[in-house]
Design a protein around this motif. Structure first.
Motif: not given
Length: 310
Positions: A12, A14, A42, A45-46, A48, A54, A56
């Motif tokens: 990912k 950003m 992280g 984020t992982t 989500k 989110l 990937s």
């Protein structure tokens, strides 16, 4: 064991920066898998991405053999989760919240609602408005919502945040029961190292967006510890004892007026140190083996880079 969640080379970006860097791991039915790392590593984020919140930028995810990108809706039927905080309506009762959630999940019966209420221990308060709930009660209601449709994968992001010790233990017991008795794959993220040690069957350590290792908690501690042990000596004269250690080319840690910790290769070496101290006239009042915590090992594995993430 059956693979429930399979993550392969997940990536990912950003703001032009790679924040998740080729992460790969698997979670199995019947286990509590700990996703361990400092804040900003992280984890969320992982999670989500695993929950479809989110997209990937690379890699693949499968839930119960279903590719999340290609068969998103079918894959998500198997998942329950809480990210950051449980989403509830404060002006409704706990029971009304569960009934609202029931409308979004096919096949959930009133009997199932009562079953999860009993499981999370909210029988006496389920008809109270959620705005009157404590943080621990809200967390229990969140777990009830997440497992209402009998998911095969339960994902919880930092679920023990803000809970008191009793609440943490209750949550820990619930998650272990779901995994070990009901066969659910439970993935729990946390930066609380002691909780991971008590709660999880395996731990994946993440720092700077990369997985540094996936091991059982027991194997992780044994592997990181190697052959070295830590022994605490209680002595009458610390200064004189340190001089003896220097002659033996040994270094102590955590030195106080009466104690010091010494890494040794074996019990024999600890005995040799004891003999040398006594021969030098240093009173030795105690020798205590120390168990290394998961925190010690975590800091060793992540090194300075792990500690710099806030």
């Amino acid at each position: 064991m059956d693979i429930v969640l399979k993550i392969n080379s997940l990536t990912k970006f950003m703001g032009g920066r790679k924040i998740i860097d080729n992460i790969s791991f698997e979670t199995y039915a019947g286990e509590v898998f700990g996703f361990l790392g400092p804040n900003g590593a992280g984890k969320t984020t992982t999670i989500k991405m695993a929950l479809g919140m989110l997209d990937s930028d690379g890699g693949e995810m499968e839930i119960c053999g279903l590719n999340v990108r290609k068969k998103f809706e079918k894959a998500m039927v198997n998942v329950g989760g809480i990210v950051e905080n449980p989403e509830t309506y404060g002006y409704l009762t706990g029971l009304q919240n569960l009934r609202q959630y029931k409308r979004m999940r096919a096949g959930v019966t009133e009997e199932r609602i009562q079953e999860v209420v009993r499981f999370v221990g909210l029988e006496n308060r389920i008809k109270d408005k959620v705005k009157k709930y404590s943080l621990g009660m809200r967390q229990r209601l969140g777990v009830a919502q997440a497992i209402l449709h009998k998911p095969k994968l339960l994902i919880l992001d930092e679920p023990t945040n803000g809970l008191d010790p009793a609440g943490i233990r209750e949550l820990r017991d619930m998650l272990k029961k779901l995994a070990h008795e009901d066969g659910v794959a439970v993935l729990v993220s946390s930066h609380l190292l002691s909780e991971m040690e008590l709660m999880c069957d395996r731990v994946g350590i993440i720092a700077n967006g990369r997985i540094l290792g996936v091991k059982s908690t027991k194997d992780l501690m044994n592997e990181a510890a190697g052959n070295q042990k830590i022994v605490r000596f209680t002595v009458g004269e610390t200064g004189k004892a340190l001089a003896v250690l220097a002659e033996m080319s040994l270094s102590a840690a955590n030195v106080t007026s009466q104690t010091f910790d010494l890494p040794v290769e074996s019990d024999t070496q600890a005995s040799e140190v004891n003999i040398r101290l006594i021969q030098a006239g240093v009173p030795v009042m105690g020798i205590t083996p120390l168990e290394r915590s998961l925190e010690d090992i975590f800091l060793e594995i992540t090194g300075e880079g792990g500690n710099q993430i806030a």
